[in-house]
Design a protein around this motif. Structure first.
Motif, PDB file in Angstrom:
ATOM      1  N   GLN A  96     -15.543  -4.784   6.719  1.00 59.90           N
ATOM      2  CA  GLN A  96     -15.376  -4.014   7.963  1.00 59.90           C
ATOM      3  C   GLN A  96     -14.351  -2.894   7.763  1.00 59.90           C
ATOM      4  N   VAL A  97     -13.250  -3.237   7.103  1.00 63.34           N
ATOM      5  CA  VAL A  97     -12.223  -2.217   6.852  1.00 63.34           C
ATOM      6  C   VAL A  97     -12.771  -1.168   5.877  1.00 63.34           C
ATOM      7  N   GLU A  98     -13.447  -1.624   4.829  1.00 65.72           N
ATOM      8  CA  GLU A  98     -14.047  -0.680   3.849  1.00 65.72           C
ATOM      9  C   GLU A  98     -14.926   0.348   4.553  1.00 65.72           C
ATOM     10  N   ALA A  99     -15.726  -0.156   5.503  1.00 65.78           N
ATOM     11  CA  ALA A  99     -16.699   0.732   6.142  1.00 65.78           C
ATOM     12  C   ALA A  99     -16.020   1.740   7.066  1.00 65.78           C
ATOM     13  N   ALA A 100     -14.835   1.399   7.586  1.00 69.83           N
ATOM     14  CA  ALA A 100     -14.212   2.261   8.604  1.00 69.83           C
ATOM     15  C   ALA A 100     -13.087   3.140   8.063  1.00 69.83           C
ATOM     16  N   VAL A 101     -12.580   2.825   6.862  1.00 71.25           N
ATOM     17  CA  VAL A 101     -11.341   3.470   6.417  1.00 71.25           C
ATOM     18  C   VAL A 101     -11.471   4.983   6.201  1.00 71.25           C
ATOM     19  N   SER A 102     -12.630   5.442   5.785  1.00 77.48           N
ATOM     20  CA  SER A 102     -12.765   6.887   5.561  1.00 77.48           C
ATOM     21  C   SER A 102     -12.671   7.659   6.878  1.00 77.48           C
ATOM     22  N   ALA A 103     -13.172   7.043   7.966  1.00 78.52           N
ATOM     23  CA  ALA A 103     -13.112   7.722   9.268  1.00 78.52           C
ATOM     24  C   ALA A 103     -11.663   7.844   9.740  1.00 78.52           C
ATOM     25  N   VAL A 104     -10.866   6.829   9.453  1.00 74.11           N
ATOM     26  CA  VAL A 104      -9.453   6.868   9.875  1.00 74.11           C
ATOM     27  C   VAL A 104      -8.662   7.829   8.994  1.00 74.11           C
ATOM     28  N   SER A 105      -8.944   7.792   7.681  1.00 71.93           N
ATOM     29  CA  SER A 105      -8.109   8.562   6.759  1.00 71.93           C
ATOM     30  C   SER A 105      -8.433  10.050   6.764  1.00 71.93           C
ATOM     31  N   ARG A 106      -9.475  10.451   7.484  1.00 72.56           N
ATOM     32  CA  ARG A 106      -9.720  11.899   7.501  1.00 72.56           C
ATOM     33  C   ARG A 106      -9.028  12.583   8.689  1.00 72.56           C
ATOM     34  N   VAL A 107      -8.353  11.813   9.517  1.00 76.03           N
ATOM     35  CA  VAL A 107      -7.691  12.402  10.690  1.00 76.03           C
ATOM     36  C   VAL A 107      -6.363  13.056  10.255  1.00 76.03           C
ATOM     37  N   PRO A 108      -6.213  14.387  10.456  1.00 76.22           N
ATOM     38  CA  PRO A 108      -5.031  15.077   9.935  1.00 76.22           C
ATOM     39  C   PRO A 108      -3.696  14.456  10.338  1.00 76.22           C
ATOM     40  N   ARG A 109      -3.537  14.069  11.608  1.00 79.53           N
ATOM     41  CA  ARG A 109      -2.228  13.543  12.018  1.00 79.53           C
ATOM     42  C   ARG A 109      -1.972  12.129  11.487  1.00 79.53           C
ATOM     43  N   VAL A 110      -3.038  11.419  11.170  1.00 83.27           N
ATOM     44  CA  VAL A 110      -2.867  10.128  10.495  1.00 83.27           C
ATOM     45  C   VAL A 110      -2.316  10.393   9.098  1.00 83.27           C
ATOM     46  N   ARG A 111      -2.919  11.368   8.420  1.00 87.09           N
ATOM     47  CA  ARG A 111      -2.458  11.671   7.048  1.00 87.09           C
ATOM     48  C   ARG A 111      -1.008  12.144   7.057  1.00 87.09           C
ATOM     49  N   GLN A 112      -0.702  13.029   8.017  1.00 88.75           N
ATOM     50  CA  GLN A 112       0.683  13.532   8.083  1.00 88.75           C
ATOM     51  C   GLN A 112       1.685  12.382   8.146  1.00 88.75           C
ATOM     52  N   ALA A 113       1.398  11.423   9.033  1.00 88.34           N
ATOM     53  CA  ALA A 113       2.343  10.309   9.226  1.00 88.34           C
ATOM     54  C   ALA A 113       2.454   9.479   7.949  1.00 88.34           C
ATOM     55  N   LEU A 114       1.316   9.204   7.322  1.00 91.38           N
ATOM     56  CA  LEU A 114       1.366   8.330   6.148  1.00 91.38           C
ATOM     57  C   LEU A 114       1.913   9.058   4.917  1.00 91.38           C
ATOM     58  N   VAL A 115       1.608  10.346   4.792  1.00 90.53           N
ATOM     59  CA  VAL A 115       2.122  11.112   3.639  1.00 90.53           C
ATOM     60  C   VAL A 115       3.649  11.149   3.683  1.00 90.53           C
ATOM     61  N   ALA A 116       4.216  11.297   4.880  1.00 89.30           N
ATOM     62  CA  ALA A 116       5.682  11.319   4.994  1.00 89.30           C
ATOM     63  C   ALA A 116       6.262   9.991   4.490  1.00 89.30           C
ATOM     64  N   GLN A 117       5.623   8.887   4.873  1.00 85.04           N
ATOM     65  CA  GLN A 117       6.103   7.577   4.397  1.00 85.04           C
ATOM     66  C   GLN A 117       5.960   7.451   2.880  1.00 85.04           C
ATOM     67  N   GLN A 118       4.850   7.992   2.361  1.00 83.17           N
ATOM     68  CA  GLN A 118       4.612   7.875   0.910  1.00 83.17           C
ATOM     69  C   GLN A 118       5.661   8.661   0.120  1.00 83.17           C
ATOM     70  N   ARG A 119       5.997   9.862   0.625  1.00 78.41           N
ATOM     71  CA  ARG A 119       7.008  10.672  -0.080  1.00 78.41           C
ATOM     72  C   ARG A 119       8.363   9.965  -0.079  1.00 78.41           C
ATOM     73  N   ALA A 120       8.688   9.368   1.057  1.00 73.85           N
ATOM     74  CA  ALA A 120       9.988   8.682   1.141  1.00 73.85           C
ATOM     75  C   ALA A 120      10.021   7.497   0.162  1.00 73.85           C
ATOM     76  N   LEU A 121       8.906   6.782   0.066  1.00 73.94           N
ATOM     77  CA  LEU A 121       8.872   5.632  -0.846  1.00 73.94           C
ATOM     78  C   LEU A 121       9.007   6.063  -2.310  1.00 73.94           C
ATOM     79  N   ALA A 122       8.438   7.237  -2.627  1.00 76.85           N
ATOM     80  CA  ALA A 122       8.446   7.695  -4.026  1.00 76.85           C
ATOM     81  C   ALA A 122       9.754   8.377  -4.409  1.00 76.85           C
ATOM     82  N   GLU A 123      10.525   8.774  -3.414  1.00 74.28           N
ATOM     83  CA  GLU A 123      11.729   9.576  -3.601  1.00 74.28           C
ATOM     84  C   GLU A 123      12.663   9.088  -4.727  1.00 74.28           C
ATOM     85  N   PRO A 124      12.955   7.780  -4.776  1.00 66.28           N
ATOM     86  CA  PRO A 124      13.917   7.337  -5.802  1.00 66.28           C
ATOM     87  C   PRO A 124      13.421   7.481  -7.249  1.00 66.28           C
ATOM     88  N   GLY A 125      12.134   7.751  -7.451  1.00 74.82           N
ATOM     89  CA  GLY A 125      11.633   7.950  -8.812  1.00 74.82           C
ATOM     90  C   GLY A 125      11.329   6.642  -9.532  1.00 74.82           C
TER      91      GLY A 125
END
Ligand code: DC
Length: 223
Positions: A96-125
């Motif tokens: 169910q998640v597999e089938a729906a995830v592309s629809a959620v991940s194409r929403v620009p403001r969803v990406r914005q929120a998650l990309v910010a979290q991803q950058r913070a997690l990667a920050e320490p190197g």
């Protein structure tokens, strides 16, 4: 020379990013972040709350208001994914998640929120980050960018063989699902799946995850 501190691994679904990333994390003593887990976790929550997946505003608010904790692990042990404290590690792998995830991940403001979290997690190197747009959008300054390729048939076969217990999907359904996601992920206007210009593209057809990890270690002089 020390190995690159930030390594981006991109590629389509089931191209081996997660397995290869974990092996590399273990060998290099780095953390590993699988950004697909974040999109999956948010999708799990959207489905649980019965949100209409075409309602971009609600999905964006959900992304902004949800704490997704993914384990930044070292490639060993149990690495839970938590959504607002609930362990969803196996639930985010459901069909169910597999089938729906592309629809959620194409929403620009969803990406914005998650990309910010991803950058913070990667920050320490000293980190390996896997996804679709890591080398192009999330971490364009990554020290090494790798893009993994494999045919849809090979990827479907890998997914099929990975399944353990419970309700199994047949090969044809997995192949159709992967093709559908490939199409949506590569044709969306924001952060489509594609290699960065300076990415090293590795064709993984017929190679084991260990062999792919060794190729990458060879690229950075650690092989
Ligand atoms: O890698 P995966 O199959 O776990 O990813 C699940 C979905 O999340 C995939 O269909 C596309 C999306 N995704 C994304 O859009 N950007 C990322 N950086 C990672 C995943």
């Amino acid at each position: 020379m020390p190995p690159p501190s930030v390594i981006a691994i991109d590629g389509p679904g089931a191209s081996g990013k997660t397995t290869v990333g974990r092996i590399l994390a273990r060998k290099l003593g780095y953390r590993f972040i699988d950004t697909g887990e974040m999109y999956r976790a948010l999708t799990w929550l959207a489905l649980k709350e019965g949100i209409d997946l075409s309602d971009e505003g609600r999905l964006a608010r959900l992304a902004a208001g949800t704490t997704i904790e993914i384990a930044c692990h070292d490639g060993t042990g149990y690495n839970p994914v938590l959504v607002d404290g609930v362990d969803v590690t196996s639930a985010i792998r459901s069909s169910q998640v597999e089938a729906a995830v592309s629809a959620v991940s194409r929403v620009p403001r969803v990406r914005q929120a998650l990309v910010a979290q991803q950058r913070a997690l990667a920050e320490p190197g000293r980190v390996i980050v896997a996804g679709r747009d890591i080398g192009t959008v999330v971490l364009p300054q990554a020290d090494l960018k790798v893009f993994l390729l494999a045919s849809a048939e090979e990827r479907a076969r890998r997914r099929y063989e990975e399944q353990t217990g419970g309700k199994r999907q047949d090969y044809g359904a997995i192949l159709a699902g992967l093709r559908r996601r490939d199409q949506i992920d590569s044709q969306r206007s924001l952060s489509p799946l594609r290699p960065a210009e300076d990415a090293r593209v590795i064709d993984t057809e017929g190679l084991s995850p260990e062999q792919v990890a060794n190729l990458i270690l060879g690229l950075i002089g650690e092989g």
